[in-house]
Scaffold this active site. Structure first.
Site, PDB file in Angstrom:
ATOM      1  N   ARG A  31       0.868  -1.280   0.027  1.00  0.00           N
ATOM      2  CA  ARG A  31       0.135   0.235  -0.066  1.00  0.00           C
ATOM      3  C   ARG A  31       0.997   1.351   0.033  1.00  0.00           C
ATOM      4  O   ARG A  31       0.710   2.148  -0.446  1.00  0.00           O
ATOM      5  CB  ARG A  31      -0.779   0.030   0.992  1.00  0.00           C
ATOM      6  CG  ARG A  31      -1.735   1.235   1.402  1.00  0.00           C
ATOM      7  CD  ARG A  31      -2.221   1.302   2.537  1.00  0.00           C
ATOM      8  NE  ARG A  31      -3.116   0.318   3.029  1.00  0.00           N
ATOM      9  CZ  ARG A  31      -3.313  -0.011   4.367  1.00  0.00           C
ATOM     10  NH1 ARG A  31      -2.579   0.448   5.462  1.00  0.00           N
ATOM     11  NH2 ARG A  31      -3.853  -1.020   4.848  1.00  0.00           N
ATOM     12  N   TYR A  32       1.872   1.222   0.683  1.00  0.00           N
ATOM     13  CA  TYR A  32       2.905   2.360   0.764  1.00  0.00           C
ATOM     14  C   TYR A  32       4.050   2.125  -0.227  1.00  0.00           C
ATOM     15  O   TYR A  32       4.407   0.880  -0.363  1.00  0.00           O
ATOM     16  CB  TYR A  32       3.309   2.582   2.387  1.00  0.00           C
ATOM     17  CG  TYR A  32       2.563   2.827   3.296  1.00  0.00           C
ATOM     18  CD1 TYR A  32       1.791   3.991   3.412  1.00  0.00           C
ATOM     19  CD2 TYR A  32       2.423   1.670   4.237  1.00  0.00           C
ATOM     20  CE1 TYR A  32       0.919   4.249   4.431  1.00  0.00           C
ATOM     21  CE2 TYR A  32       1.378   1.690   5.290  1.00  0.00           C
ATOM     22  CZ  TYR A  32       0.663   2.979   5.376  1.00  0.00           C
ATOM     23  OH  TYR A  32       0.010   3.381   6.392  1.00  0.00           O
ATOM     24  N   ARG A  92       7.049   0.222   1.750  1.00  0.00           N
ATOM     25  CA  ARG A  92       6.725  -1.072   2.676  1.00  0.00           C
ATOM     26  C   ARG A  92       5.749  -1.976   2.063  1.00  0.00           C
ATOM     27  O   ARG A  92       4.930  -1.772   1.535  1.00  0.00           O
ATOM     28  CB  ARG A  92       5.920  -0.529   4.071  1.00  0.00           C
ATOM     29  CG  ARG A  92       7.043   0.155   4.842  1.00  0.00           C
ATOM     30  CD  ARG A  92       6.322   1.421   5.703  1.00  0.00           C
ATOM     31  NE  ARG A  92       6.113   2.536   4.870  1.00  0.00           N
ATOM     32  CZ  ARG A  92       5.369   3.428   5.581  1.00  0.00           C
ATOM     33  NH1 ARG A  92       4.882   3.143   6.558  1.00  0.00           N
ATOM     34  NH2 ARG A  92       5.229   4.637   4.585  1.00  0.00           N
ATOM     35  N   CYS A 152      -2.480 -18.754  14.540  1.00  0.00           N
ATOM     36  CA  CYS A 152      -1.974 -17.877  15.625  1.00  0.00           C
ATOM     37  C   CYS A 152      -2.047 -19.112  16.909  1.00  0.00           C
ATOM     38  O   CYS A 152      -3.112 -19.754  16.954  1.00  0.00           O
ATOM     39  CB  CYS A 152      -2.926 -16.647  16.013  1.00  0.00           C
ATOM     40  SG  CYS A 152      -3.007 -15.900  14.585  1.00  0.00           S
ATOM     41  N   CYS A 190      -7.160 -13.881  19.029  1.00  0.00           N
ATOM     42  CA  CYS A 190      -7.306 -12.564  19.895  1.00  0.00           C
ATOM     43  C   CYS A 190      -9.105 -12.146  19.449  1.00  0.00           C
ATOM     44  O   CYS A 190      -9.104 -12.246  18.147  1.00  0.00           O
ATOM     45  CB  CYS A 190      -6.540 -11.820  19.374  1.00  0.00           C
ATOM     46  SG  CYS A 190      -4.817 -12.052  19.671  1.00  0.00           S
ATOM     47  N   CYS A 212      -9.320  -9.402  16.789  1.00  0.00           N
ATOM     48  CA  CYS A 212      -8.270  -9.592  15.559  1.00  0.00           C
ATOM     49  C   CYS A 212      -9.200  -8.907  14.417  1.00  0.00           C
ATOM     50  O   CYS A 212     -10.243  -9.121  14.162  1.00  0.00           O
ATOM     51  CB  CYS A 212      -8.291 -11.097  15.370  1.00  0.00           C
ATOM     52  SG  CYS A 212      -7.180 -11.122  13.948  1.00  0.00           S
ATOM     53  N   ARG A 248      -7.979  -9.183  11.329  1.00  0.00           N
ATOM     54  CA  ARG A 248      -7.955 -10.174  10.133  1.00  0.00           C
ATOM     55  C   ARG A 248      -8.797 -11.330  10.283  1.00  0.00           C
ATOM     56  O   ARG A 248      -8.370 -12.555   9.911  1.00  0.00           O
ATOM     57  CB  ARG A 248      -6.775 -10.594   9.932  1.00  0.00           C
ATOM     58  CG  ARG A 248      -5.654  -9.127   9.597  1.00  0.00           C
ATOM     59  CD  ARG A 248      -4.649  -9.512   8.593  1.00  0.00           C
ATOM     60  NE  ARG A 248      -3.467  -8.311   8.463  1.00  0.00           N
ATOM     61  CZ  ARG A 248      -2.633  -7.979   8.986  1.00  0.00           C
ATOM     62  NH1 ARG A 248      -1.847  -9.255   9.718  1.00  0.00           N
ATOM     63  NH2 ARG A 248      -2.030  -6.978   8.584  1.00  0.00           N
ATOM     64  N   ASP A 270     -10.030  -1.132  14.612  1.00  0.00           N
ATOM     65  CA  ASP A 270     -10.601  -0.972  13.209  1.00  0.00           C
ATOM     66  C   ASP A 270     -12.160  -1.320  13.166  1.00  0.00           C
ATOM     67  O   ASP A 270     -12.706  -1.660  14.016  1.00  0.00           O
ATOM     68  CB  ASP A 270     -10.055  -2.187  12.496  1.00  0.00           C
ATOM     69  CG  ASP A 270      -8.573  -1.683  11.928  1.00  0.00           C
ATOM     70  OD1 ASP A 270      -8.269  -0.621  11.832  1.00  0.00           O
ATOM     71  OD2 ASP A 270      -7.799  -2.497  11.854  1.00  0.00           O
ATOM     72  N   ASP A 315      -6.041   3.551  11.411  1.00  0.00           N
ATOM     73  CA  ASP A 315      -5.769   2.916   9.869  1.00  0.00           C
ATOM     74  C   ASP A 315      -7.100   3.113   9.362  1.00  0.00           C
ATOM     75  O   ASP A 315      -8.052   2.416   9.607  1.00  0.00           O
ATOM     76  CB  ASP A 315      -5.326   1.423  10.112  1.00  0.00           C
ATOM     77  CG  ASP A 315      -4.450   0.978   9.200  1.00  0.00           C
ATOM     78  OD1 ASP A 315      -4.135   1.620   8.123  1.00  0.00           O
ATOM     79  OD2 ASP A 315      -3.747  -0.039   9.503  1.00  0.00           O
ATOM     80  N   LYS A 339      -2.254   4.678   7.677  1.00  0.00           N
ATOM     81  CA  LYS A 339      -2.547   5.063   8.951  1.00  0.00           C
ATOM     82  C   LYS A 339      -2.158   6.729   8.933  1.00  0.00           C
ATOM     83  O   LYS A 339      -1.424   7.181   8.266  1.00  0.00           O
ATOM     84  CB  LYS A 339      -1.318   4.462   9.771  1.00  0.00           C
ATOM     85  CG  LYS A 339      -1.411   3.036   9.743  1.00  0.00           C
ATOM     86  CD  LYS A 339      -0.263   2.529  10.899  1.00  0.00           C
ATOM     87  CE  LYS A 339      -0.409   0.794  10.593  1.00  0.00           C
ATOM     88  NZ  LYS A 339      -0.086   0.286   9.558  1.00  0.00           N
TER      89      LYS A 339
HETATM   90  C1  LIG Z   1       0.850  -0.640   8.987  1.00  0.00           C
HETATM   91  C2  LIG Z   1       1.359  -1.109   7.829  1.00  0.00           C
HETATM   92  C3  LIG Z   1       2.717  -0.960   7.256  1.00  0.00           C
HETATM   93  C4  LIG Z   1       3.641  -0.547   8.463  1.00  0.00           C
HETATM   94  O1  LIG Z   1       3.601   0.869   8.557  1.00  0.00           O
HETATM   95  P1  LIG Z   1       4.510   1.736   9.725  1.00  0.00           P
HETATM   96  O2  LIG Z   1       3.476   2.869  10.003  1.00  0.00           O
HETATM   97  O3  LIG Z   1       5.555   2.100   8.739  1.00  0.00           O
HETATM   98  O4  LIG Z   1       4.568   0.913  10.610  1.00  0.00           O
HETATM   99  C5  LIG Z   1       2.989  -1.418   6.256  1.00  0.00           C
HETATM  100  N1  LIG Z   1       1.958  -1.839   5.365  1.00  0.00           N
HETATM  101  C6  LIG Z   1       0.677  -1.770   5.388  1.00  0.00           C
HETATM  102  C7  LIG Z   1      -0.473  -2.281   4.566  1.00  0.00           C
HETATM  103  C8  LIG Z   1       0.363  -1.497   6.864  1.00  0.00           C
HETATM  104  O5  LIG Z   1      -0.943  -1.552   7.038  1.00  0.00           O
HETATM  105  S1  SF4 Z   2      -4.472 -10.268  16.336  1.00  0.00           S
HETATM  106 FE1  SF4 Z   2      -5.093 -11.789  14.964  1.00  0.00          FE
HETATM  107  S2  SF4 Z   2      -3.144 -12.141  13.528  1.00  0.00           S
HETATM  108 FE2  SF4 Z   2      -2.579 -10.974  15.623  1.00  0.00          FE
HETATM  109  S3  SF4 Z   2      -2.027 -12.905  17.091  1.00  0.00           S
HETATM  110 FE3  SF4 Z   2      -4.261 -12.280  17.258  1.00  0.00          FE
HETATM  111  S4  SF4 Z   2      -5.458 -13.432  16.108  1.00  0.00           S
HETATM  112 FE4  SF4 Z   2      -3.249 -13.643  15.337  1.00  0.00          FE
END
Ligand SMILES: *Cc1c(COP(=O)(O)O)cnc(C)c1O
Ligand code: SF4
Length: 405
Positions: free
Chosen positions: A134-135, A138, A147, A151, A154, A156, A315, A352, A359
């Protein structure tokens, strides 16, 4: 508070550590007969995870709400809690911060129309499966969808714990190939699920492959194992991390009750392996939304060599709205921290943005008023104690004119 205890295992002596409760000593009745060495085995911890209501029966007293949520939500998002993490839970208080993160809650069953399945549009920014880019500089590289503990908050949930989305070997190879052929990918966040659910061999392959790519300057590892399964941090794993050092390890402590002697040792081992430790906390209603709780957590983390990095707003993912706090709560916490703890203990408070907006950081506003003066604006600030101070924000062009006169 003062004093230190020595923990020694057969293979690694981390030296003196701050004294914290040991999960082994607090182990529930269910695990009474387990010896210290078995408790230290992450394979045993993994195999003996608590998954069903009856597993929790001789560990804690399930509330009516937890019991109902267990029945209805477990199919949507699996329940798994390591014996280590279960030992940190309060037996009698369903409001316990650790318990709320590991046991299903009635709130998970409710849905609201603003919630999104993929709140950060991570799938939409996938050039190849398993990579979110996305960036510009990164990439997020998902290497596992499993996991040790699932959690409840979570973000995701849509794919974590779902066996059909497991990152297969060829998907890892594809991801590595994408990074290799993308010269702008300078910073790789190895994530999941939890990357430490991979075997040492597989993880070693991934990390060594990344280190061998010239344009990859930063390797990060996002893992909750130091919290939920600290026994996974073994001398063998540390050997791999040391080989590719420095690795920036982002862990995920949310509450002071999650800190244990076992976690302290895991963090020490990571430090000794040349890792740089940062914590990404998620702000959760009823768990850590009081300024004193965040303050205590951050003090303890700094003491262990782990610097608070992010405090993340919860989120807009499905089934986690009961955990959400108003934005103002985070801002109030930030205002409280600043001035009461050294700058290293103050994280960035970030949201985010949904839809892949990325972010953004929210900062409390300390400016209370401004007025004009011959030199520029006079800005009135309020400090963390609410006292008022004036600062002259000089307009340089006015100074120069004055000098020439
Ligand atoms: C959070 C995130 C990162 C890392 O972001 P930093 O602000 O540099 O810690 C990289 N890619 C994605 C898609 C993210 O959500
Ligand atoms: S937040 Fe989601 S991805 Fe992270 S450790 Fe917990 S269950 Fe796993």
């Amino acid at each position: 508070m003062a004093g230190s205890t020595r923990v020694s295992t057969q293979r690694f002596d981390p030296g003196p550590l701050p004294s914290l409760p040991s999960s082994y000593e607090r182990r529930p009745r269910r695990f009474e007969h387990i010896d210290a060495q078995t408790w230290e085995s992450w394979h045993w911890q993994h195999q003996n995870r608590l998954r069903r209501p009856e597993h929790f029966e001789d560990v804690l007293e399930l509330s009516a709400g937890e019991r109902e949520a267990f029945q209805k939500s477990a199919q949507r998002f699996r329940v798994a809690v390591t014996p280590h993490y279960a030992a940190l839970m309060s037996g009698s208080n369903p409001g316990c911060g650790v318990r709320q993160q590991g046991l299903p809650q009635p709130g998970e069953l409710r849905n609201y129309d603003f919630e999104l399945e993929d709140p950060l549009a991570e799938e939409a920014h996938m050039p190849v499966p398993g990579i979110t880019h996305r960036y510009p500089d990164r990439v997020l590289f998902y290497v596992s969808h499993h996991c040790p503990v699932y959690c409840r908050h979570c973000t995701r949930k849509r794919k974590v714990s779902d066996p059909t989305t497991a990152a297969a070997r060829d998907q890892l190879a594809q991801g590595l190939e994408y990074i290799r052929t993308t010269p702008t990918a300078r910073d790789v966040v190895v994530s999941g699920g939890d990357p430490l659910t991979l075997s040492d061999e597989r993880l070693g392959e991934v990390l060594r492959a990344l280190r061998a790519i010239d344009h990859v300057e930063v390797i990060r590892l996002g893992t909750r194992n130091p919290v939920t399964l600290p026994q996974r941090i073994t001398p063998e794993l540390c050997e791999i991390l040391r080989e590719v050092r420095p690795v920036y390890v982002h862990t995920h402590f949310n509450h002071p009750d999650e800190l244990s002697q076992e976690s302290a040792r895991a963090l020490r081992m990571l430090l000794d392996a040349g890792c740089v430790l940062g914590n990404q906390m998620v702000l959760l209603r009823g768990v850590n939304d009081r300024p004193e709780t965040v303050m205590e957590l951050n003090r303890q983390l700094l003491r262990l060599g782990c610097r608070p990095y992010y405090m993340l707003q919860c989120d807009m993912a499905q089934g986690i709205s009961h955990f959400r706090t108003p934005l103002q709560t985070g801002l109030t916490i930030m205002k409280h921290l600043r001035g009461r703890i050294g700058g290293m203990g103050v994280p960035h408070f970030v949201v985010d943005l949904p839809g892949g907006g990325g972010k953004v950081e929210l900062v409390p506003d300390h400016i209370v008023s401004t007025r004009e003066s011959p030199w520029g604006q006079v800005v009135a600030f309020s400090n963390s104690e609410g006292e008022r101070f004036e600062f002259v924000d000089v307009d340089p062009t006015r100074l120069e004119r004055d000098d020439e006169r």
